[in-house]
Motif scaffolding. Structure first.
Motif, PDB file in Angstrom:
ATOM      1  N   LEU A 127      -5.363 -49.101 -14.498  1.00 34.45           N
ATOM      2  CA  LEU A 127      -5.897 -49.697 -14.126  1.00 34.45           C
ATOM      3  C   LEU A 127      -6.010 -50.986 -15.237  1.00 34.45           C
ATOM      4  O   LEU A 127      -5.903 -52.794 -14.747  1.00 34.45           O
ATOM      5  N   THR A 128      -6.616 -50.959 -16.524  1.00 32.87           N
ATOM      6  CA  THR A 128      -6.074 -52.050 -17.297  1.00 32.87           C
ATOM      7  C   THR A 128      -5.213 -52.928 -17.524  1.00 32.87           C
ATOM      8  O   THR A 128      -4.446 -53.873 -17.751  1.00 32.87           O
ATOM      9  N   LYS A 129      -4.458 -52.218 -17.909  1.00 33.02           N
ATOM     10  CA  LYS A 129      -2.641 -52.231 -17.519  1.00 33.02           C
ATOM     11  C   LYS A 129      -2.325 -53.398 -15.995  1.00 33.02           C
ATOM     12  O   LYS A 129      -1.372 -53.785 -16.433  1.00 33.02           O
TER      13      LYS A 129
ATOM     14  N   GLN B 259      -6.367 -40.278 -24.735  1.00 32.97           N
ATOM     15  CA  GLN B 259      -5.802 -39.153 -23.044  1.00 32.97           C
ATOM     16  C   GLN B 259      -5.669 -37.602 -23.551  1.00 32.97           C
ATOM     17  O   GLN B 259      -5.173 -37.061 -23.095  1.00 32.97           O
TER      18      GLN B 259
ATOM     19  N   LYS C 102      -3.845 -55.631 -14.245  1.00 35.94           N
ATOM     20  CA  LYS C 102      -4.668 -56.540 -14.571  1.00 35.94           C
ATOM     21  C   LYS C 102      -3.729 -57.589 -14.818  1.00 35.94           C
ATOM     22  O   LYS C 102      -2.759 -57.428 -15.913  1.00 35.94           O
TER      23      LYS C 102
ATOM     24  N   LEU D 205       2.549 -47.780 -20.680  1.00 33.78           N
ATOM     25  CA  LEU D 205       1.645 -47.946 -21.769  1.00 33.78           C
ATOM     26  C   LEU D 205       0.728 -48.239 -23.473  1.00 33.78           C
ATOM     27  O   LEU D 205       1.913 -46.989 -23.973  1.00 33.78           O
TER      28      LEU D 205
ATOM     29  N   TRP E 216       5.322 -47.661 -17.020  1.00 40.15           N
ATOM     30  CA  TRP E 216       3.791 -48.424 -17.053  1.00 40.15           C
ATOM     31  C   TRP E 216       3.790 -48.941 -18.652  1.00 40.15           C
ATOM     32  O   TRP E 216       3.511 -49.668 -19.145  1.00 40.15           O
TER      33      TRP E 216
ATOM     34  N   LEU F 254      -7.669 -44.854 -16.202  1.00 35.16           N
ATOM     35  CA  LEU F 254      -8.288 -46.456 -16.565  1.00 35.16           C
ATOM     36  C   LEU F 254      -7.489 -47.228 -18.031  1.00 35.16           C
ATOM     37  O   LEU F 254      -6.599 -48.556 -17.842  1.00 35.16           O
ATOM     38  N   LEU F 255      -6.938 -46.355 -18.242  1.00 34.67           N
ATOM     39  CA  LEU F 255      -5.410 -47.159 -19.275  1.00 34.67           C
ATOM     40  C   LEU F 255      -4.108 -47.322 -17.998  1.00 34.67           C
ATOM     41  O   LEU F 255      -3.992 -49.138 -17.974  1.00 34.67           O
TER      42      LEU F 255
END
Length: 129
Positions: A125-127, A69, A129, A60, A58, A122-123
């Motif tokens: 899910l925000t990536k 994290q 978008k 990240l 991903w 969080l990482l």
């Protein structure tokens, strides 16, 4: 060094330790550490390896949140796993006081590992978008 490299490096250490514990249990016939064995392989090896893969696939961010994290998961795991060995091996003490002494450590480190998973979520899910 990147967070993904930390996760992967520690994952391969966890797999050797977890499998080594499994071999020791098999040879001795004493399986009282089966919970520890499972946690080393799942939290240590599988989750750490998956985190490394997620960071890579991903792509990240590698900033402070990624390091937070990584620290939450790895510090939590590095303390949690030997603490489980102490608990199930009755090493702390032969009485209730020894078990009571290790339980707060287990609680805190379990929450650290959970927080590491929440930050990873969080990482990701925000990536997405």
């Amino acid at each position: 060094m990147k967070p993904e490299r930390v996760h992967l490096s520690l994952a391969v250490i966890y797999v050797v330790v977890g499998m080594g514990l499994g071999v020791m249990m098999a040879q001795s016939g004493d399986h009282t550490q089966h919970v520890t064995h499972a946690h080393i392989l799942l939290i240590g090896f599988v989750v750490s390896a998956l985190y490394a893969l997620i960071y890579r696939v991903w792509t990240l961010p590698q900033g402070m949140i990624a390091w937070a994290q990584t620290a939450l998961h790895q510090i939590g795991a590095v303390v949690l796993l030997p603490s489980l060995y102490i608990l199930y091996g009755h090493i702390a003490a032969g009485n209730q006081a020894g078990i009571d002494g290790i339980e707060p450590v287990l609680a805190i480190t379990s929450l650290m590992v959970l927080a590491g998973a929440a930050v990873m979520a969080l990482l990701v899910l925000t990536k997405a978008k």
